[in-house]
Write a protein that holds these residues in place. Structure first.
Motif, short mmCIF file in Angstrom:
data_model
loop_
_atom_site.label_atom_id
_atom_site.label_comp_id
_atom_site.label_asym_id
_atom_site.label_seq_id
_atom_site.Cartn_x
_atom_site.Cartn_y
_atom_site.Cartn_z
N LYS A 179 -76.55 164.38 20.72
CA LYS A 179 -76.19 165.40 19.74
C LYS A 179 -74.68 165.58 19.68
CE LYS A 179 -78.26 168.34 17.83
NZ LYS A 179 -78.59 168.48 16.38
N SER A 180 -74.03 165.57 20.85
CA SER A 180 -72.58 165.76 20.89
C SER A 180 -71.84 164.59 20.26
CB SER A 180 -72.11 165.96 22.34
OG SER A 180 -72.22 164.76 23.08
N LEU A 181 -72.48 163.42 20.18
CA LEU A 181 -71.87 162.23 19.57
C LEU A 181 -72.19 162.12 18.08
CD1 LEU A 181 -72.58 159.61 22.40
CD2 LEU A 181 -70.39 160.72 21.86
N GLY A 182 -72.91 163.11 17.55
CA GLY A 182 -73.19 163.12 16.12
C GLY A 182 -74.53 162.55 15.71
N PHE A 183 -75.41 162.28 16.68
CA PHE A 183 -76.74 161.79 16.37
C PHE A 183 -77.70 162.97 16.32
CE2 PHE A 183 -74.70 158.10 18.29
CZ PHE A 183 -75.06 157.09 17.41
N ASP A 184 -78.28 163.24 15.14
CA ASP A 184 -79.24 164.34 14.99
C ASP A 184 -80.58 163.92 15.57
OD1 ASP A 184 -77.34 165.94 13.74
OD2 ASP A 184 -77.82 165.12 11.76
N ILE A 185 -80.64 163.97 16.88
CA ILE A 185 -81.72 163.34 17.62
C ILE A 185 -83.08 163.96 17.34
CG2 ILE A 185 -81.82 164.68 19.78
CD1 ILE A 185 -81.24 160.89 19.50
N GLU A 186 -83.08 165.22 16.87
CA GLU A 186 -84.36 165.88 16.60
C GLU A 186 -85.14 165.17 15.48
OE1 GLU A 186 -81.19 168.19 14.26
OE2 GLU A 186 -81.39 167.19 16.20
N TYR A 187 -84.45 164.35 14.68
CA TYR A 187 -85.10 163.63 13.60
C TYR A 187 -85.63 162.26 14.02
CZ TYR A 187 -83.21 166.94 10.19
OH TYR A 187 -82.92 168.07 9.47
N SER A 188 -85.29 161.79 15.18
CA SER A 188 -85.56 160.40 15.54
C SER A 188 -87.01 160.16 15.96
CB SER A 188 -84.63 159.96 16.67
OG SER A 188 -85.00 158.67 17.12
N GLY A 189 -87.69 159.30 15.21
CA GLY A 189 -89.03 158.89 15.60
C GLY A 189 -89.01 157.99 16.83
N ILE A 190 -87.95 157.18 16.96
CA ILE A 190 -87.82 156.30 18.11
C ILE A 190 -87.71 157.12 19.40
CG2 ILE A 190 -86.33 154.62 19.26
CD1 ILE A 190 -85.59 153.57 16.47
N MET A 191 -86.82 158.11 19.38
CA MET A 191 -86.61 158.93 20.57
C MET A 191 -87.86 159.74 20.91
SD MET A 191 -83.66 158.16 21.71
CE MET A 191 -82.91 159.44 22.72
N ARG A 192 -88.56 160.20 19.89
CA ARG A 192 -89.80 160.95 20.14
C ARG A 192 -90.84 160.06 20.81
NH1 ARG A 192 -91.64 165.53 19.14
NH2 ARG A 192 -89.82 166.07 17.90
N THR A 193 -90.95 158.82 20.36
CA THR A 193 -91.90 157.88 20.97
C THR A 193 -91.54 157.61 22.43
OG1 THR A 193 -92.32 156.81 18.83
CG2 THR A 193 -92.88 155.57 20.81
#
Length: 207
Positions: A179-193
């Motif tokens: 998040k601090s690097l600008g990646f809106d991680i809450e939207y990521s399907g990859i990260m959720r998996t």
């Protein structure tokens, strides 16, 4: 270039490719999720009828798609600190959309003629609550009365031994860094998996 330099270049190329894939995944899910319809479930009324036009919405963490169960358990403590109605957010199992959540909270506030809205965010739900509060104020003219940032349990002793998984803790730290690097991680399907794979099936962490 030296062998060490070649390795460094190769690692850099892999990292750049991974970042591009992640950002593409995030952008795709943003388009999909921003048109979604999160739900808000009423849990309990305020003790004092004078506060029943105020609602505190619980926003769960990355793995907790529906915060109803934990909100029910936490309602006495939540109301002791801030006597309002309590409600729980249920978001799309595929990810979390800040605009969609803000729109749903605004609809709830208008439909129930609420005088005030508060947010209680757990883990990444704390970050989401801050962003939702900004949108509520700027887009809908709704002032958020209080935000509780429930970022983590108070200590290891409060976490069930059956779910005390270091991998989950590390993953939450990775999410914060992303998040601090600008990646809106809450939207990521990859990260959720990935999270669902490495984290325990039981996400009710507290004793």
């Amino acid at each position: 270039p030296t062998r060490l330099a070649r390795v460094g270049i190769r690692i850099g190329a892999i990292a750049a490719s991974a970042a591009l894939i992640l950002q593409t995944d995030i952008l795709w899910n943003k388009l999909r999720l921003d048109g979604g319809a999160p739900k808000i479930h009423p849990i309990a009324l305020a003790h004092d009828t004078a506060h029943q036009n105020e609602t505190n919405v619980y926003v769960d963490g990355f793995a907790g798609h529906d915060g109803s169960w934990i909100t029910g358990k936490m309602t006495p403590a939540m109301q002791a600190g801030h006597d309002t109605n309590t409600a729980a957010l249920e978001y799309d199992a595929g990810g979390i959309s800040v605009p969609a959540i803000a729109e749903r909270v605004a609809e709830m506030a208008e439909a129930n003629h609420l005088k005030s809205v508060s947010l209680h965010g757990y883990s990444i739900g704390g970050m989401i609550s801050l962003e939702v509060a900004t949108l509520l104020h700027e887009k809908y003219g709704i002032q958020v009365d209080q935000i509780v940032l429930d970022q983590s349990p108070s200590g290891a002793d409060t976490i069930k031994s059956t779910v005390r998984d270091p991998a989950s803790t590390v993953f939450v730290d990775v999410m914060g860094t992303a998040k601090s690097l600008g990646f809106d991680i809450e939207y990521s399907g990859i990260m959720r998996t990935v999270f669902d794979t490495v984290s325990p099936a039981d996400v009710a962490h507290l004793q």
